[in-house]
Motif scaffolding. Structure first.
Motif, PDB file in Angstrom:
ATOM      1  N   ARG A   1       2.537  23.925  11.416  1.00  0.00           N
ATOM      2  CA  ARG A   1       3.127  25.239  11.141  1.00  0.00           C
ATOM      3  C   ARG A   1       4.531  25.281  11.732  1.00  0.00           C
TER       4      ARG A   1
ATOM      5  N   GLU B   1       7.828  27.958  12.144  1.00  0.00           N
ATOM      6  CA  GLU B   1       8.072  29.396  12.075  1.00  0.00           C
ATOM      7  C   GLU B   1       9.386  29.740  12.759  1.00  0.00           C
TER       8      GLU B   1
ATOM      9  N   ASP C   1       7.794  19.397  -0.977  1.00  0.00           N
ATOM     10  CA  ASP C   1       8.416  20.706  -0.909  1.00  0.00           C
ATOM     11  C   ASP C   1       9.588  20.686   0.070  1.00  0.00           C
TER      12      ASP C   1
ATOM     13  N   PRO D   1      10.746  23.578   2.253  1.00  0.00           N
ATOM     14  CA  PRO D   1      10.553  24.980   2.644  1.00  0.00           C
ATOM     15  C   PRO D   1      11.795  25.621   3.260  1.00  0.00           C
TER      16      PRO D   1
ATOM     17  N   LEU E   1      13.115  28.698   5.829  1.00  0.00           N
ATOM     18  CA  LEU E   1      12.688  29.529   6.951  1.00  0.00           C
ATOM     19  C   LEU E   1      13.693  30.651   7.159  1.00  0.00           C
TER      20      LEU E   1
ATOM     21  N   ARG F   1       9.493  34.477   9.343  1.00  0.00           N
ATOM     22  CA  ARG F   1       8.755  33.799   8.267  1.00  0.00           C
ATOM     23  C   ARG F   1       8.320  32.408   8.715  1.00  0.00           C
TER      24      ARG F   1
ATOM     25  N   TYR G   1       5.879  28.616   7.560  1.00  0.00           N
ATOM     26  CA  TYR G   1       5.439  27.706   6.502  1.00  0.00           C
ATOM     27  C   TYR G   1       4.427  26.742   7.112  1.00  0.00           C
ATOM     28  N   GLU G   2       3.322  26.500   6.408  1.00  0.00           N
ATOM     29  CA  GLU G   2       2.293  25.576   6.882  1.00  0.00           C
ATOM     30  C   GLU G   2       2.002  24.539   5.812  1.00  0.00           C
ATOM     31  N   TYR G   3       1.668  23.338   6.263  1.00  0.00           N
ATOM     32  CA  TYR G   3       1.235  22.317   5.311  1.00  0.00           C
ATOM     33  C   TYR G   3       0.288  21.353   6.015  1.00  0.00           C
TER      34      TYR G   3
END
Length: 450
Positions: free
Chosen positions: A307, A309, A347, A349, A351, A355, A357-359
């Motif tokens: 994650r 953030e 991807d 991502p 930020l 906000r 983002y997880e993968y």
């Protein structure tokens, strides 16, 4: 001066005697009640039985009031029904109650899948049917809840990659008994979990046989270097049912295992595995996948969830986009592999303040443990020329304790399982790894481009 007279215990006033008796266990109270009539009356003093009711059966004031009977009568009612489980009941009942309270708040649909407990005679019939004795702590848990319905998601946790999904149900005793094993390699083993997607089970050993210890819980692992199907190694997940179940519950309710899409995911996170660079925080959790691993030959499969953030109070101009990643991967022998590539999971991502983002991705080692660390490279959204690196904290992966099969394997098969001796980042698997193809369970999990 008048001579002093000794005061016997029986001659003490009632109040100090009751105070002394309040420190005794129920067995001692029963013994003291046999001394004489006075002690019999004192030991039947109802408040003395409140503590044993709470200690052994977790009976609250409200629960006792519902029964509309004395503390001693309440104790005896539980004792007559569950007396053989006195050393297990409170711990397992507390674990079940804690788990249900947590699930009720975070994924309530899981509770509806739980079955009511079975009766003592039902368990006796099962033991007679399979010809083996069930551990008392496992029986005790079944008296509280008889596993769950075969549903998805399963109570005992899930795991998902892009083309691989596992979710384990806690089996009811009838279903478990139907899978009781008598064959060589799994002789006298009872499945207690089951995944309808992979066919994977955790087994409870009911005897000291074939190199196993009674009460151990494990995942089976076929020896890929032999043609003998009875040669099964094992990844040990618990030394007893109580240890296995309460440890799992502790992971869930302490939020070590996250709730994702209304189900429990078995990712474990190191508490210190967090790194903050400027306004961006990276945290990592990992999990071992036994169904995609092998002891012979050594091939240990792990998945990790990352994650990233950006802090809520970051300035809007801090908004950025990920360009590339760099990994430094080290196995238990100290061998190092470096991997670099664009994006993550195909991807790139972005930020922004507040906000995240997880993968999820995965890696393999030829050693039982290893660790990864690295950096992500970002650029600012408003200024693509401003490029900077963000630290990925070091995170460790280690497979469970395992035991190899004691069954003699006279002939080997060195080419029946293709593998490399190096670890790798999943992101470059198509260029760097062969396909992992495990014959049992019949599932194919390719290391995909992420």
């Amino acid at each position: 001066m008048a001579g002093s007279t000794e005061l016997s215990l029986a001659e003490l006033p009632s109040d100090p005697l009751l105070l002394i008796l309040s420190y005794l266990d129920f067995r001692d109270l029963l013994s003291c009640s046999l001394l004489n009539r006075r002690f019999n009356q004192l030991c039947n003093h109802d408040p003395l039985w409140k503590w044993p009711c709470r200690r052994y059966w977790l009976v609250s004031e409200d629960k006792k009031a519902q029964k509309n009977c004395s503390w001693k009568a309440t104790f005896l009612e539980y004792y007559n029904d569950l007396g053989r489980y006195m050393h297990h009941y409170a711990r397992l009942k507390a674990a079940w109650d804690t788990l249900k309270a947590y699930l009720g708040e975070h994924c309530p649909r899981m509770i509806s899948s739980l079955k009511d407990g079975v009766q003592e005679e039902d368990l006796n019939v099962i033991e007679e049917r399979i010809g083996s004795r069930l551990p008392d702590d496992y029986r005790c848990s079944l008296r509280i809840h008889n596993g769950q319905k075969l549903v998805v998601p399963g109570l005992m946790g899930s795991m998902a990659l892009s083309n691989h999904y596992r979710s384990e149900d806690l089996l009811d005793i009838d279903t478990a008994a139907g899978g009781y094993q008598r064959r060589i390699g799994l002789n006298q083993c009872l499945p207690i979990t089951f995944c309808i997607h992979t066919g994977l089970s955790q087994y409870l050993s009911l005897a000291d046989t074939e190199g196993r210890c009674r009460n151990e819980i494990f995942y089976q692992c076929p020896d890929q270097t032999t043609h003998n199907p009875a040669a099964l190694d094992m990844f040990i997940t618990g030394t007893s049912f109580t240890q296995w179940f309460t440890s799992y519950v502790n992971h869930v309710v302490s939020k070590d295992f996250p709730i994702i899409r209304d189900q429990i995911f078995r990712y474990e996170r190191e508490k210190d595995c967090v790194a903050t660079t400027d306004d961006i925080t990276i945290s990592v959790s990992t999990s071992f996948l036994p169904e995609l691993s092998s002891i012979h030959p050594p091939h240990y499969f792990f998945t990790y969830r990352i994650r990233m953030e950006m802090a809520k109070n970051a300035l809007p101009e801090k908004a950025c986009q990920l360009d590339s990643r760099y990994w430094r991967i080290t196995d238990a022998k100290g061998n190092v592999e470096e991997v670099q590539g664009p994006g993550v999971v195909g991807d790139y991502p972005q930020l922004r303040p507040g906000r995240g983002y997880e993968y999820t991705s995965c890696t393999t080692f030829s050693t039982t443990s290893g660790y990864m660390e690295g950096t992500y490279t970002f650029h600012r959204m408003d200024n693509k020329g401003e490029v900077f690196n963000v630290t990925i904290p070091r995170f460790h992966m280690k497979c469970p304790t395992f035991r190899v099969s004691t069954i003699s394997t006279e002939e080997g098969c060195n080419d029946c399982f293709l593998h490399d001796d190096d670890s790798t980042d999943t992101d470059d698997y198509e260029e760097r790894r062969r396909v992992l193809n495990m014959p049992h369970p019949p599932a194919r999990c390719t290391r995909y481009n992420t």
